[in-house]
Each structure stands twice: as structure tokens, then as C-alpha cells.
Motif scaffolding. Structure first.
Motif, short mmCIF file in Angstrom:
data_model
loop_
_atom_site.label_atom_id
_atom_site.label_comp_id
_atom_site.label_asym_id
_atom_site.label_seq_id
_atom_site.Cartn_x
_atom_site.Cartn_y
_atom_site.Cartn_z
N ALA A 10 49.45 46.75 31.26
CA ALA A 10 48.13 46.25 30.87
C ALA A 10 47.67 45.13 31.82
CB ALA A 10 48.16 45.75 29.43
N TYR A 11 48.60 44.27 32.20
CA TYR A 11 48.31 43.18 33.13
C TYR A 11 47.87 43.76 34.48
CZ TYR A 11 49.20 38.70 35.52
OH TYR A 11 49.09 37.53 36.23
N CYS A 15 43.54 45.07 38.38
CA CYS A 15 42.86 46.12 39.15
C CYS A 15 41.36 46.04 38.92
CB CYS A 15 43.36 47.50 38.77
SG CYS A 15 44.93 47.96 39.51
N GLU A 16 40.98 45.91 37.65
CA GLU A 16 39.56 45.81 37.31
C GLU A 16 38.94 44.54 37.90
OE1 GLU A 16 39.16 46.16 33.07
OE2 GLU A 16 40.19 48.10 33.07
N ARG A 17 39.68 43.45 37.82
CA ARG A 17 39.18 42.18 38.38
C ARG A 17 38.97 42.32 39.89
NH1 ARG A 17 38.20 37.02 38.47
NH2 ARG A 17 39.29 35.53 39.81
N ARG A 18 39.95 42.89 40.59
CA ARG A 18 39.83 43.05 42.03
C ARG A 18 38.65 43.95 42.38
NH1 ARG A 18 40.51 45.90 46.46
NH2 ARG A 18 41.38 44.89 48.29
N GLU A 19 38.51 45.03 41.66
CA GLU A 19 37.40 45.95 41.89
C GLU A 19 36.06 45.23 41.76
OE1 GLU A 19 36.39 49.91 39.71
OE2 GLU A 19 38.52 49.93 40.22
N SER A 20 35.94 44.43 40.72
CA SER A 20 34.72 43.68 40.48
C SER A 20 34.46 42.67 41.61
CB SER A 20 34.83 42.96 39.14
OG SER A 20 33.74 42.12 38.93
N LEU A 21 35.49 41.98 42.04
CA LEU A 21 35.36 41.00 43.12
C LEU A 21 34.95 41.67 44.42
CD1 LEU A 21 38.53 38.88 42.34
CD2 LEU A 21 36.16 38.05 42.24
N VAL A 22 35.55 42.82 44.72
CA VAL A 22 35.19 43.53 45.95
C VAL A 22 33.74 44.00 45.89
CG1 VAL A 22 35.67 45.62 47.31
CG2 VAL A 22 37.56 44.17 46.56
#
Length: 85
Positions: free
Chosen positions: A37-38, A43-50
Motif C-alpha cells: 500500500a505504501y 507511485c501515485e504521488r510520483r505520478e502527480s509530481l511528474v
């Protein structure tokens, strides 16, 4: 390089680091649901940042070129060319 751009790039690097470390943990403990889950959260955070970075400053990598009509990857300095950003 603009301060906001540097902060965003640093956040992406942080996410990359967390993901690499989490993958190593999951390699050793593949059944750990909390780690899985972590991993997905980061992964979602990185995708959003990119996405945010590319919207503001252009493609982060060549794979970030989203235009169907032009090759934007070469239109601005590369993210690692600090003096040019």
C-alpha cells in the motif's frame, strides 16, 4: 533554475528514492500488505509530481513528450542542465 522548479524536482527525486527502497523491502517481504500500500501511495504521488512538473516546465524525460504534433523534449533545457533552467 527557478526555486519552485528545483523544489518540484527534489520532490520527484525523493519519491524515486522512497520507491526504490520500498521495492527492495517488497523483494524481501512480498506478502507485506502495508508495504504494498505504501508503494502504491508513493507511485501515485510520483505520478502527480511528474505531471505537475511537465505541465509547468516541459517533459522530464523523453517519454514525457505528450504532444502529437511536435517533439517538445528538445525545446527547453534538460532538467539536469541547472544553469540553463
Amino acid at each position: 533554475m527557478k526555486n519552485e522548479q528545483k523544489k518540484l524536482l527534489d520532490s520527484i527525486r525523493e519519491a524515486d528514492f522512497v520507491l526504490v527502497e520500498t521495492v527492495l523491502y517488497l523483494d524481501a517481504y512480498p506478502d507485506c500488505q502495508e508495504a504494498l500500500a505504501y508503494y502504491h501511495k508513493w507511485c501515485e504521488r510520483r505520478e502527480s509530481l511528474v505531471r505537475e512538473y511537465e505541465k509547468c516546465y516541459g517533459p522530464l524525460t523523453a517519454m514525457g513528450n505528450m504532444s502529437k504534433t511536435s517533439w517538445d523534449w528538445t525545446k527547453s533545457p534538460a532538467p539536469w542542465e541547472y544553469e540553463a533552467n
